[in-house]
Design a protein around this motif. Structure first.
Motif, PDB file in Angstrom:
ATOM      1  N   PHE A 105       0.839  -1.191   0.000  1.00 28.25           N
ATOM      2  CA  PHE A 105       0.000   0.000   0.000  1.00 28.25           C
ATOM      3  C   PHE A 105       0.878   1.247   0.000  1.00 28.25           C
ATOM      4  CE2 PHE A 105      -2.897  -2.973   2.366  1.00 28.25           C
ATOM      5  CZ  PHE A 105      -3.927  -2.994   1.431  1.00 28.25           C
ATOM      6  N   GLY A 106       0.286   2.358  -0.445  1.00 25.56           N
ATOM      7  CA  GLY A 106       0.963   3.642  -0.341  1.00 25.56           C
ATOM      8  C   GLY A 106       0.673   4.278   1.006  1.00 25.56           C
ATOM      9  N   VAL A 107      -0.606   4.590   1.229  1.00 26.44           N
ATOM     10  CA  VAL A 107      -1.131   5.228   2.440  1.00 26.44           C
ATOM     11  C   VAL A 107      -0.362   6.515   2.726  1.00 26.44           C
ATOM     12  CG1 VAL A 107      -2.080   4.793   4.725  1.00 26.44           C
ATOM     13  CG2 VAL A 107      -1.561   2.863   3.257  1.00 26.44           C
ATOM     14  N   GLY A 108       0.063   6.772   3.950  1.00 27.91           N
ATOM     15  CA  GLY A 108       0.702   8.022   4.329  1.00 27.91           C
ATOM     16  C   GLY A 108      -0.285   8.984   4.967  1.00 27.91           C
ATOM     17  N   VAL A 121       8.740   9.845   0.387  1.00 30.18           N
ATOM     18  CA  VAL A 121       8.912   8.843   1.433  1.00 30.18           C
ATOM     19  C   VAL A 121       8.708   7.440   0.861  1.00 30.18           C
ATOM     20  CG1 VAL A 121       7.939   7.917   3.575  1.00 30.18           C
ATOM     21  CG2 VAL A 121       8.288  10.380   3.324  1.00 30.18           C
ATOM     22  N   GLY A 122       7.670   7.304   0.027  1.00 32.21           N
ATOM     23  CA  GLY A 122       7.413   6.009  -0.594  1.00 32.21           C
ATOM     24  C   GLY A 122       8.586   5.534  -1.425  1.00 32.21           C
ATOM     25  N   GLY A 123       9.179   6.448  -2.160  1.00 33.04           N
ATOM     26  CA  GLY A 123      10.340   6.095  -2.972  1.00 33.04           C
ATOM     27  C   GLY A 123      11.511   5.644  -2.122  1.00 33.04           C
ATOM     28  N   GLU A 124      11.735   6.326  -1.011  1.00 34.75           N
ATOM     29  CA  GLU A 124      12.823   5.952  -0.105  1.00 34.75           C
ATOM     30  C   GLU A 124      12.584   4.573   0.501  1.00 34.75           C
ATOM     31  OE1 GLU A 124      12.819   9.134   2.667  1.00 34.75           O
ATOM     32  OE2 GLU A 124      13.616  10.617   1.254  1.00 34.75           O
ATOM     33  N   THR A 125      11.329   4.323   0.901  1.00 35.04           N
ATOM     34  CA  THR A 125      10.998   3.021   1.494  1.00 35.04           C
ATOM     35  C   THR A 125      11.219   1.893   0.500  1.00 35.04           C
ATOM     36  OG1 THR A 125       9.334   4.012   2.955  1.00 35.04           O
ATOM     37  CG2 THR A 125       9.181   1.644   2.570  1.00 35.04           C
ATOM     38  N   VAL A 126      10.773   2.078  -0.723  1.00 36.79           N
ATOM     39  CA  VAL A 126      10.927   1.027  -1.729  1.00 36.79           C
ATOM     40  C   VAL A 126      12.399   0.781  -2.039  1.00 36.79           C
ATOM     41  CG1 VAL A 126      10.501   0.427  -4.143  1.00 36.79           C
ATOM     42  CG2 VAL A 126       8.641   1.308  -2.726  1.00 36.79           C
ATOM     43  N   ARG A 127      13.186   1.829  -2.101  1.00 37.85           N
ATOM     44  CA  ARG A 127      14.621   1.628  -2.343  1.00 37.85           C
ATOM     45  C   ARG A 127      15.269   0.865  -1.187  1.00 37.85           C
ATOM     46  NH1 ARG A 127      13.792   6.443  -5.153  1.00 37.85           N
ATOM     47  NH2 ARG A 127      14.052   7.771  -3.310  1.00 37.85           N
ATOM     48  N   ASP A 128      14.824   1.145   0.037  1.00 31.12           N
ATOM     49  CA  ASP A 128      15.323   0.387   1.185  1.00 31.12           C
ATOM     50  C   ASP A 128      14.924  -1.087   1.079  1.00 31.12           C
ATOM     51  OD1 ASP A 128      16.494   2.611   2.336  1.00 31.12           O
ATOM     52  OD2 ASP A 128      14.822   3.009   3.714  1.00 31.12           O
ATOM     53  N   ARG A 155       0.504   8.422 -10.608  1.00 30.76           N
ATOM     54  CA  ARG A 155       1.652   8.847 -11.407  1.00 30.76           C
ATOM     55  C   ARG A 155       2.663   9.599 -10.553  1.00 30.76           C
ATOM     56  NH1 ARG A 155       3.693   6.516 -15.783  1.00 30.76           N
ATOM     57  NH2 ARG A 155       2.052   5.952 -17.226  1.00 30.76           N
ATOM     58  N   LEU A 156       2.150  10.427  -9.651  1.00 30.11           N
ATOM     59  CA  LEU A 156       3.016  11.182  -8.745  1.00 30.11           C
ATOM     60  C   LEU A 156       3.873  10.229  -7.917  1.00 30.11           C
ATOM     61  CD1 LEU A 156       3.609  14.093  -7.667  1.00 30.11           C
ATOM     62  CD2 LEU A 156       1.850  13.650  -5.941  1.00 30.11           C
ATOM     63  N   LEU A 157       3.267   9.186  -7.409  1.00 25.52           N
ATOM     64  CA  LEU A 157       4.007   8.199  -6.628  1.00 25.52           C
ATOM     65  C   LEU A 157       4.941   7.383  -7.514  1.00 25.52           C
ATOM     66  CD1 LEU A 157       4.572   6.751  -3.986  1.00 25.52           C
ATOM     67  CD2 LEU A 157       2.491   5.394  -4.333  1.00 25.52           C
ATOM     68  N   LEU A 158       4.462   6.970  -8.673  1.00 26.45           N
ATOM     69  CA  LEU A 158       5.290   6.165  -9.575  1.00 26.45           C
ATOM     70  C   LEU A 158       6.564   6.896  -9.975  1.00 26.45           C
ATOM     71  CD1 LEU A 158       2.539   4.648 -11.880  1.00 26.45           C
ATOM     72  CD2 LEU A 158       4.077   3.344 -10.399  1.00 26.45           C
ATOM     73  N   ASP A 159       6.483   8.214 -10.104  1.00 24.41           N
ATOM     74  CA  ASP A 159       7.656   9.005 -10.495  1.00 24.41           C
ATOM     75  C   ASP A 159       8.781   8.909  -9.473  1.00 24.41           C
ATOM     76  OD1 ASP A 159       6.476   9.785 -12.833  1.00 24.41           O
ATOM     77  OD2 ASP A 159       5.869  11.768 -12.116  1.00 24.41           O
TER      78      ASP A 159
END
Length: 275
Positions: A105-108, A121-128, A155-159
């Motif tokens: 999930f994205g959530v936040g 934040v989502g991008g950082e979490t996925v990279r971790d 799209r904003l999150l996917l970027d």
């Protein structure tokens, strides 16, 4: 396309009942979102001590595990360790089962942070997560859910996410019922990143005692008002060859039809739409 049933719809069933029902009704796979009393399958003996038995039963029924559905919420900065711990449990299980799709999930907290901040934040979490052993061999799919329901927000999150390892799990009901988009509009906007699909149906009945906060009540596929027929035909016309999952929410919504009714109804609806 291949069809799968989500175990969210049969929280009281054992593995044999799940496999027999799926096979008898022409399903190709099972998406494990919980098993019996446990929502996190990595915590249940059927997927730890008895995993070999589980794999053998699925194989005997001619079924594939289409995906594993986690509770990971990538856009919460304060849940980093919790998210990583859950990912560490699911990664080896996915490899053992031969699964390449994991739902997150994205959530936040959108009241405290902008969507742009949450996306970072989502991008950082996925990279971790992707830095964990074996994670980069899997597909981490964000569901169109909560703050990330509309195509523009997705799209904003996917970027912010690494293209090579991430994509979208399209819940058709969410983008239409909550996002206000037609299936064609969603597919035009983010169809290139959709890798997995959830389907359920609902009617708008705000006075019904079972209505959700938005006034919708879940019903059997084809008996509601959501454009799920259109979605399936659009996917077929566009050459989608992935999984279509019946996400029957019996675990969360006890009033919905029992699984022995719902799963055959979904399979029949699916065949009828594509005739």
């Amino acid at each position: 396309m291949r069809i799968s049933l989500s175990t969210l719809g049969c929280p009281d069933w054992d593995l044999d009942t799940i496999c027999t029902t799926a096979a008898d009704n022409g399903f190709d796979g099972v998406d494990f979102r919980g098993y019996r009393e446990e929502i996190d399958v990595t915590q249940h003996p059927q997927f730890t001590d008895r995993l070999v038995e589980t794999m053998a039963r699925l194989a005997d029924a001619g079924l594939t595990v289409s995906g594993l559905s986690t509770s990971i919420r990538i856009c919460f900065a304060d849940k980093r360790e919790e998210n990583l711990a859950e990912a560490r449990r699911y990664i080896p299980l996915a490899h053992e089962l031969g699964v390449d799709t994991i739902r997150v999930f994205g959530v936040g907290d959108a009241e405290e942070h902008s969507l742009e901040e949450l996306a970072r934040v989502g991008g950082e979490t996925v990279r971790d997560i992707l830095a964990l052993d074996g994670a980069a061999d899997l597909r981490w799919l964000v569901e169109t859910h909560d703050n990330w329901t509309s195509s523009a927000d997705c799209r904003l999150l996917l970027d912010e996410l690494p293209d090579d390892n991430t994509g979208i799990l399209w819940d058709v009901g969410h983008t239409t019922r909550l996002g206000g988009e037609s299936p064609a509009e969603t597919l035009d906007a983010i169809g290139d990143r959709i890798e997995y699909v959830h389907v359920k149906d609902a009617v708008y009945a705000p006075d019904d005692e079972n209505a959700k906060d938005d006034g919708w009540v879940f019903v059997l596929p084809g008996e509601g008002e959501l454009p799920i027929d259109d979605a399936l035909r659009e996917l077929d016309d566009r050459g989608y060859d992935g999984w279509v999952v019946h996400e029957h929410e019996k675990r969360w919504q006890p009033y919905v039809a029992d699984p022995e009714v719902a799963y055959p109804a979904f399979a029949e609806w699916y065949r009828t739409v594509l005739e």
